[in-house]
Write a protein that holds these residues in place. Structure first.
Motif, PDB file in Angstrom:
ATOM      1  N   SER A  98       0.829  -1.209   0.000  1.00  0.00           N
ATOM      2  CA  SER A  98       0.000   0.000   0.000  1.00  0.00           C
ATOM      3  C   SER A  98       0.863   1.257   0.000  1.00  0.00           C
ATOM      4  O   SER A  98       2.078   1.218   0.192  1.00  0.00           O
ATOM      5  CB  SER A  98      -0.942  -0.008   1.204  1.00  0.00           C
ATOM      6  OG  SER A  98      -0.216  -0.018   2.418  1.00  0.00           O
ATOM      7  N   ARG A 158      -5.846   2.957   3.452  1.00  0.00           N
ATOM      8  CA  ARG A 158      -5.242   2.086   2.441  1.00  0.00           C
ATOM      9  C   ARG A 158      -5.972   2.163   1.099  1.00  0.00           C
ATOM     10  O   ARG A 158      -5.355   2.381   0.048  1.00  0.00           O
ATOM     11  CB  ARG A 158      -5.253   0.640   2.945  1.00  0.00           C
ATOM     12  CG  ARG A 158      -4.672  -0.375   1.982  1.00  0.00           C
ATOM     13  CD  ARG A 158      -5.076  -1.782   2.406  1.00  0.00           C
ATOM     14  NE  ARG A 158      -6.524  -1.961   2.350  1.00  0.00           N
ATOM     15  CZ  ARG A 158      -7.181  -2.957   2.954  1.00  0.00           C
ATOM     16  NH1 ARG A 158      -6.514  -3.852   3.667  1.00  0.00           N
ATOM     17  NH2 ARG A 158      -8.496  -3.059   2.853  1.00  0.00           N
ATOM     18  N   ASP A 159      -7.292   2.023   1.143  1.00  0.00           N
ATOM     19  CA  ASP A 159      -8.062   1.898  -0.096  1.00  0.00           C
ATOM     20  C   ASP A 159      -8.117   3.206  -0.871  1.00  0.00           C
ATOM     21  O   ASP A 159      -8.034   3.200  -2.107  1.00  0.00           O
ATOM     22  CB  ASP A 159      -9.473   1.400   0.217  1.00  0.00           C
ATOM     23  CG  ASP A 159      -9.481  -0.019   0.790  1.00  0.00           C
ATOM     24  OD1 ASP A 159      -8.448  -0.706   0.685  1.00  0.00           O
ATOM     25  OD2 ASP A 159     -10.524  -0.427   1.334  1.00  0.00           O
ATOM     26  N   LEU A 191      -4.637   3.838  -2.579  1.00  0.00           N
ATOM     27  CA  LEU A 191      -4.420   2.985  -3.745  1.00  0.00           C
ATOM     28  C   LEU A 191      -5.336   3.355  -4.897  1.00  0.00           C
ATOM     29  O   LEU A 191      -4.936   3.317  -6.062  1.00  0.00           O
ATOM     30  CB  LEU A 191      -4.633   1.517  -3.356  1.00  0.00           C
ATOM     31  CG  LEU A 191      -3.486   0.857  -2.587  1.00  0.00           C
ATOM     32  CD1 LEU A 191      -3.933  -0.466  -1.986  1.00  0.00           C
ATOM     33  CD2 LEU A 191      -2.281   0.639  -3.495  1.00  0.00           C
TER      34      LEU A 191
END
Length: 312
Positions: A98, A268-269, A272
């Motif tokens: 990540s 994290r999401d 990314l």
């Protein structure tokens, strides 16, 4: 918020007006007196088409990173392959790494990173990069407020073999006095364990400001140090084997309060999702401002080998 249109600037021999060779790139770097300003402006630069190989890499790095740093206190598995040149990571190829600012949990972090592709992957393996100022503003206000007080990073470093890197590998020395000197300078808390291992705690901010632009950026590795960032199955397996205090690395808010897993997933999401992938060709170099830009790694197949060097 619409998706960003930012991407690293690509520098080619034709665009730079030099020969498509390492000598041409060295000439460009010697003449590019404003390389620092160019990097701050574009945040990341890709040098492509200069036929750089491992044997000519040191002279190129001398132009990109005049004062290369050792990877002291780094937690990523790496192998040192030259004068402060390392494999970028040896994390298994099937996993995504990540987004993060390099060594954001440490006392001091590199200002620049240079990545070099020695062997291109068979498929995948791009290095995603994201504007860290934008990443900060993509996070919910509630989350940003919760992290305003900072982060507490904790490590359990074995003396030899065990989960995670050993403290001799982490600090590139077997001399405990040298390690303690580094930890004093870092403002860390530590204790030597009965089995020869080392436990370290450090308080760090969640955001920092860039020394030139003044931009506030998301600059931490909370999601990578938190069990929730490993995936549910891995987190459950670790919890069944050891207590939170025994984990190779863990993280909490500065006051010791637990960080919710939902926060970790959001960090994290969203990082990314917003990232721009830099695909690799053998001989490519990527130079990034380590504060303005966070980076990661996409999964890959094949024998991908990317090297990294850092400077203050």
């Amino acid at each position: 918020m619409q998706r960003q249109t930012w991407a690293p600037a690509e520098i080619t021999p034709a665009g730079a007006g030099v020969a498509p060779s390492p000598a041409g790139l060295s000439h460009y770097l010697r003449e590019a007196a404003q390389l620092g300003s160019l990097l701050v402006e574009h945040k990341a630069l890709v040098f492509r088409g200069f036929a750089v190989e491992v044997g000519t890499l040191p002279q190129i790095l001398d132009g990109l990173l005049p004062n290369r740093l050792a990877y002291v206190h780094g937690n990523s598995p790496r192998t040192k392959v030259g004068a402060n040149v390392y494999t970028s990571t040896e994390f298994p190829s099937e996993f995504t790494i990540s987004m993060h600012g390099e060594l954001s949990y440490a006392r001091a972090w590199p200002a620049r990173l240079a990545f070099f592709c020695e062997v291109a992957p068979g498929s995948g393996g791009a290095t995603p990069v994201v504007d860290a100022e934008r990443w900060l503003h993509m996070l919910d206000p509630e989350l940003r407020a919760a992290f305003a007080g900072g982060i507490r990073y904790s490590q359990n470093l074995p003396e030899r073999h065990g989960l995670g890197k050993s403290w001799p590998d982490t600090y590139e020395t077997t001399d405990r006095r040298q390690v303690e000197h580094y930890l004093v300078e870092a403002g860390a808390e530590w204790e030597w364990k009965a089995d020869g291992g080392l436990r370290v705690h450090q308080l760090r901010p969640a955001t920092v400001r860039h020394p030139v632009t003044g931009a506030e950026v998301w600059f931490n590795q909370a999601d990578q140090w938190h069990p929730a960032g490993l995936g549910d199955e891995v987190a459950v397996a670790l919890a069944s084997l050891m207590t939170p205090d025994e984990l190779p690395q863990s993280v909490s808010f500065a006051d010791g309060t637990a960080i919710p897993g939902s926060y970790v997933h959001q960090i994290r999401d969203r990082g990314l999702a917003e990232a721009v992938d830099v695909p690799w060709q053998a001989g490519d170099l990527l130079l990034v401002d380590n504060v303005l830009i966070a980076h990661g790694r996409r999964p890959f197949t094949g024998a991908r080998r990317v090297l990294v060097a850092m400077s203050g």
